[in-house]
Write an enzyme that holds these catalytic residues in place. Sequence first.
Site, short mmCIF file in Angstrom:
data_model
loop_
_atom_site.label_atom_id
_atom_site.label_comp_id
_atom_site.label_asym_id
_atom_site.label_seq_id
_atom_site.Cartn_x
_atom_site.Cartn_y
_atom_site.Cartn_z
NE ARG A 226 -4.37 -1.11 0.18
CZ ARG A 226 -4.63 -2.16 -0.61
NH1 ARG A 226 -3.74 -2.54 -1.50
NH2 ARG A 226 -5.78 -2.79 -0.53
CG HIS A 274 -3.76 -0.41 -6.70
ND1 HIS A 274 -3.97 0.29 -5.53
CD2 HIS A 274 -3.93 -1.71 -6.38
CE1 HIS A 274 -4.25 -0.56 -4.56
NE2 HIS A 274 -4.24 -1.79 -5.06
P1 NAP Z 1 -2.29 -11.41 4.74
O1 NAP Z 1 -2.64 -12.80 4.34
O2 NAP Z 1 -3.00 -10.77 5.88
O3 NAP Z 1 -0.71 -11.42 5.05
C1 NAP Z 1 -0.03 -10.33 5.62
C2 NAP Z 1 1.41 -10.76 5.89
O4 NAP Z 1 2.12 -9.65 6.42
C3 NAP Z 1 1.49 -11.89 6.93
O5 NAP Z 1 2.50 -12.79 6.56
C4 NAP Z 1 1.89 -11.13 8.20
O6 NAP Z 1 2.63 -11.92 9.13
C5 NAP Z 1 2.78 -10.04 7.63
N1 NAP Z 1 2.86 -8.90 8.53
C6 NAP Z 1 1.88 -8.05 8.91
N2 NAP Z 1 2.36 -7.12 9.74
C7 NAP Z 1 3.68 -7.40 9.91
C8 NAP Z 1 4.72 -6.79 10.66
N3 NAP Z 1 4.49 -5.71 11.42
N4 NAP Z 1 5.94 -7.34 10.60
C9 NAP Z 1 6.17 -8.45 9.84
N5 NAP Z 1 5.23 -9.06 9.09
C10 NAP Z 1 3.99 -8.53 9.13
O7 NAP Z 1 -2.43 -10.42 3.50
P2 NAP Z 1 -2.36 -10.76 1.94
O8 NAP Z 1 -3.65 -11.28 1.46
O9 NAP Z 1 -1.13 -11.55 1.68
O10 NAP Z 1 -2.19 -9.28 1.34
C11 NAP Z 1 -1.14 -8.45 1.78
C12 NAP Z 1 -1.35 -7.04 1.30
O11 NAP Z 1 -1.08 -6.96 -0.10
C13 NAP Z 1 -2.76 -6.50 1.42
O12 NAP Z 1 -3.05 -6.05 2.73
C14 NAP Z 1 -2.75 -5.36 0.43
O13 NAP Z 1 -2.28 -4.17 1.06
C15 NAP Z 1 -1.72 -5.82 -0.60
N6 NAP Z 1 -2.37 -6.17 -1.88
C16 NAP Z 1 -2.10 -5.41 -2.97
C17 NAP Z 1 -2.65 -5.73 -4.19
C18 NAP Z 1 -2.31 -4.93 -5.41
O14 NAP Z 1 -2.99 -5.12 -6.44
N7 NAP Z 1 -1.30 -4.10 -5.37
C19 NAP Z 1 -3.52 -6.83 -4.29
C20 NAP Z 1 -3.77 -7.59 -3.16
C21 NAP Z 1 -3.19 -7.26 -1.96
P3 NAP Z 1 1.97 -13.23 9.82
O15 NAP Z 1 1.79 -14.23 8.70
O16 NAP Z 1 3.00 -13.67 10.79
O17 NAP Z 1 0.68 -12.79 10.42
C1 GLV Z 2 -5.85 -4.63 -3.95
O1 GLV Z 2 -5.08 -3.74 -3.75
C2 GLV Z 2 -6.29 -5.53 -2.95
O2 GLV Z 2 -6.03 -5.26 -1.76
O3 GLV Z 2 -6.90 -6.55 -3.28
#
Ligand code: NAP
Ligand code: GLV
Length: 311
Positions: A226, A274
Amino acid sequence: MLAVQSGGLESLPEWQACFAEYAPGLEVRWWDDPELIRERVEFALVWNPKPGWLASLPRLQAIFGAGAGVDSITADPHLPRMVPLVRCVPPEGTQRMGEFICWAVLSLARQARRMTLAQTDRRWDWFEPPFTANERRVGIMGLGAMGQRAAEMLVGLGIPVMGWSRTRKSIPGVESYAGDAERDAFLARCDVLVCLLPATEETRGVLAAPLFARLPRGAGLVQVGRGQQQVLPDILAALDSGQLSGAVIDVFDAEPLPAEDPVWVHPGVIVTPHVASLPSRRERARYVAAAIEAFGRGEALPNLYDHARGY
Ligand code: NAP
Ligand code: GLV
């Protein structure tokens, strides 16, 4: 009834057609339809709802985020916290993210930005890439649903992969680092750093000069988390000094990125709007419909947002 606020009013017919297929009994209405009876709304599918609107739905049973990151929903100070909030993480979403990360890592390795600039100038800029992608170790910050799939796909390309998360992971072929205590050791070995962290207070502004100083000189950066996680002037300064060799940036604090922003024209940056991972409406409707059906049978909802952790 499901009220939708995602993709603009023009997307409503597509949402309705997809839900007609996957949840034929579910009535689907636009969130601010003047004829919407708020007492009838049981489910909401939203990206960035108007603050207070979700709290005005007295029979709301579950909120579905239209994306994996739900920070634009939790920013609502009136968000009804007792209503479960489901992040949208269908298989197509993680697959698209994995594809984007592989493309970004290979684009940095093969200097895609340099070639695009040369093509724009009709200039035959012959060069030999100084290394192959599998000679550069990729470190992924955030090994959640997105990061894990990206890691698996990079491993499939023969690229050495590490990950850093709050808790330790066990993913075949991936070295796991956990917690603040192991962060600097992780960073010191990242030839390419991928950020897939959620937007939380802890992750605000992490992609800045102090972190870049911990990376090997000439590291690459892929930012798909983000916009609030990065300090853009620090990224440009690190590119200008050679501390970073290139960056792919998909997310920004202000979206769309203003035309006058210097990031647009920096020769070391690939800007993408994005687009790293947005599953099709059909796929998201299928995911939401399956979750509502399971919820109706008394089963747990998937990928719940945890208010205590903030992601
Ligand atoms: P998720 O399953 O909630 O995973 C988040 C990861 O971040 C987990 O491994 C978590 O650790 C780690 N984490 C969180 N806070 C931390 C900290 N302070 N220190 C170290 N590690 C930390 O989320 P996700 O589905 O993978 O998605 C992640 C993010 O990608 C979303 O929140 C969004 O912002 C972004 N995203 C972007 C797009 C795009 O199109 N650009 C699309 C989708 C998502 P733990 O596993 O130990 O809890
Ligand atoms: C896109 O940014 C998502 O969080 O799915």
